[in-house]
Design a protein around this motif. Structure first.
Motif, short mmCIF file in Angstrom:
data_model
loop_
_atom_site.label_atom_id
_atom_site.label_comp_id
_atom_site.label_asym_id
_atom_site.label_seq_id
_atom_site.Cartn_x
_atom_site.Cartn_y
_atom_site.Cartn_z
N MET A 7 0.84 -1.19 0.00
CA MET A 7 0.00 0.00 0.00
C MET A 7 0.88 1.25 0.00
O MET A 7 1.70 1.42 0.91
N ASN B 174 -4.34 7.76 -2.20
CA ASN B 174 -4.17 6.96 -3.43
C ASN B 174 -5.29 7.21 -4.42
O ASN B 174 -5.07 7.17 -5.63
N GLY C 173 4.26 -0.86 -0.64
CA GLY C 173 3.61 -0.29 -1.82
C GLY C 173 4.62 0.14 -2.86
O GLY C 173 4.40 -0.03 -4.07
N SER D 84 -3.45 -0.18 -3.87
CA SER D 84 -3.36 0.38 -2.52
C SER D 84 -4.73 0.75 -1.98
O SER D 84 -4.99 0.62 -0.77
#
Length: 461
Positions: free
Chosen positions: A152, A210, A158, A180
């Protein structure tokens, strides 16, 4: 001096293993808020305040040590919710190297936390203080490192995911952001079911950030590819510009086009402009870049220089940070067809990269090679260029040249006294004879107004 944490309030600056470290006030406040809760003992709270910065710093040192192997000079800032290691590698990193940098931080935390966990289980700790130190250290190293590996953004997991996904860097960023969002929603549900309010808030924050990344990418797709390429080149992102051009070619079915073929097909709807396509290639390296650069130089060397080719050649020189070549271009006939705004832009870039004298000389070369007739339609640009030269010379240790440029700026109509009086760049010039007279132009001279796009501290776009 530029702060490592823009807009922050640094509490401390020091070096660890040669890396500059800044601790911002926001970090201290959030660490205190996370460690304080009803009924917490003073000893536990103090241990928390000491251990957390150390644990976060060790994590960031893991990133920094591996990043330094790329030739970069990393800096570390502890601010807000955690730490940030910033670095600018001299060349584009491979995906494997990027992944290594991303996982280095959590790896250090897992090793240290795992060792402490084994020690606590096998040796045993009698004192309450010792147990507090070990337990908090395990939580902030091993525990946080495992969480940091969640796929993430902007967590290290991520960033690793982003490098493992297919596509160009820009497409990988968007795809990683989409993953994410899904992971963030799942983590938020788990935190909610477990009654972890802070975990729920963090997951929500990551989901929102995101989603904004995905939306920004979609908005960017609507921007003309030529404008995006120019922005990337001016910002120094040559590799990203090359990726965008290749992606555009693939979308148009023109992958693998040569310089000449690209120039012939570049005017197609939705594609890159011929000269801009050539510029992206020339900003690179190798035989293809040399051929593209020669094409631009030939167009500029004509009896009537091509204005677009001249502007693009200046952009190529900026991409390579070849200030001598840029000055030579601005000294010759091509200077008369170059938009003054481009000169202001290249001055600002050179200045920002620390080439203060080069920034000043670029402006001087242009002003000598042109006259008022060449700059019709840009009444304020010449004044901004001269002002930038004054700042560059002043900081390069050439106060006499700086004063001459400052006087020229005043003569050309630069009368923004608010900027002049607040600009620290001009400090070396203020004691010099003639400065006060230049600062206070005759009242008969019309005030042209503030130069377009001049940022605080100096002129520029």
């Amino acid at each position: 001096m530029t702060q490592l944490v823009q807009g922050g309030r640094p509490l401390a600056r020091f070096r660890v293993l040669g890396f500059p470290v800044t601790i911002d006030a926001s970090f201290a406040v959030i660490v205190a808020l996370l460690g304080w809760y009803p009924g917490v003992g003073l000893q536990h709270f103090v241990v928390w305040l000491v251990i957390v910065p150390v644990a976060v710093l060790v994590h960031e040192l893991g990133h920094a040590v591996v990043a330094r192997t790329t030739g970069a000079e990393p800096t570390i800032a502890l601010a807000g919710l955690g730490g940030l290691t910033s670095y600018a590698p001299p060349a584009r990193l491979s995906r494997a190297r990027s992944v290594a940098i991303s996982v280095a931080g959590p790896a250090v935390g897992i090793v240290i936390g795992g060792a402490l966990l084994v020690y606590g289980r096998t040796v045993g700790i009698d004192s309450a203080l010792g147990r507090d130190v070990v337990n908090i250290a395990i939580y902030t190293t091993l525990g946080w490192s495992v969480l940091n590996l969640l796929p993430m953004l902007p967590l290290d997991g991520g960033q690793t995911l982003r490098e493992l996904l297919p596509g160009s860097p820009a497409r990988r960023q968007v795809r990683a952001a989409m993953v994410s969002v899904v992971v963030g929603v799942l983590v938020g549900l788990v935190a909610w079911r477990a009654g972890l309010t802070f975990g729920l808030l963090m997951a929500a924050f990551f989901v929102v950030s995101n989603v904004m990344t995905v939306r920004a990418a979609r908005d960017l797709d609507k921007v003309d590819v030529n404008q995006r390429l120019v922005q990337l080149l001016w910002s120094g992102a040559r590799d990203d510009a090359h990726d965008l051009l290749a992606e555009t070619d693939r979308s148009a079915g023109a992958a693998g086009a040569s310089v000449a073929a690209g120039a012939a097909a570049g005017g197609a709807a939705g594609g890159a402009h011929p000269w801009l396509r050539t510029t992206v290639l020339a900003a690179g390296a190798g035989a293809e870049a040399d051929a593209a650069r020669a094409q631009l130089e030939a167009a500029v060397a004509r009896q009537a220089p091509d204005p677009q080719a001249a502007a693009m050649l200046l952009l190529v020189h900026r991409s390579h940070e070849d200030w001598a070549a840029a000055r030579e271009l601005l000294t010759g006939p091509a200077a008369r067809v170059i938009d003054p705004a481009n000169v202001v832009a290249v001055q600002q870039v050179a200045y920002g990269l620390g080439a203060r004298r080069a920034s000043a000389e670029l402006g001087d070369a242009y002003l000598v090679a042109t006259d008022d007739h060449d700059r019709v339609g840009h009444p304020d640009a010449a004044a901004v260029i001269a002002y930038n030269s004054a700042c560059g010379y002043a900081l390069a240790g050439e106060p006499a040249l700086g004063l001459a440029a400052f006087i020229r700026a005043a003569d050309l109509g630069f009368t923004d006294l608010t900027m002049v009086d607040s600009d620290e760049d001009l400090s070396p010039l203020r004691p010099l004879p003639g400065y006060d007279a230049a600062r206070a132009p005759p009242t008969a001279r019309p005030r042209p107004g503030a130069p377009p796009g001049a940022p605080g501290g100096r002129g520029g776009p």
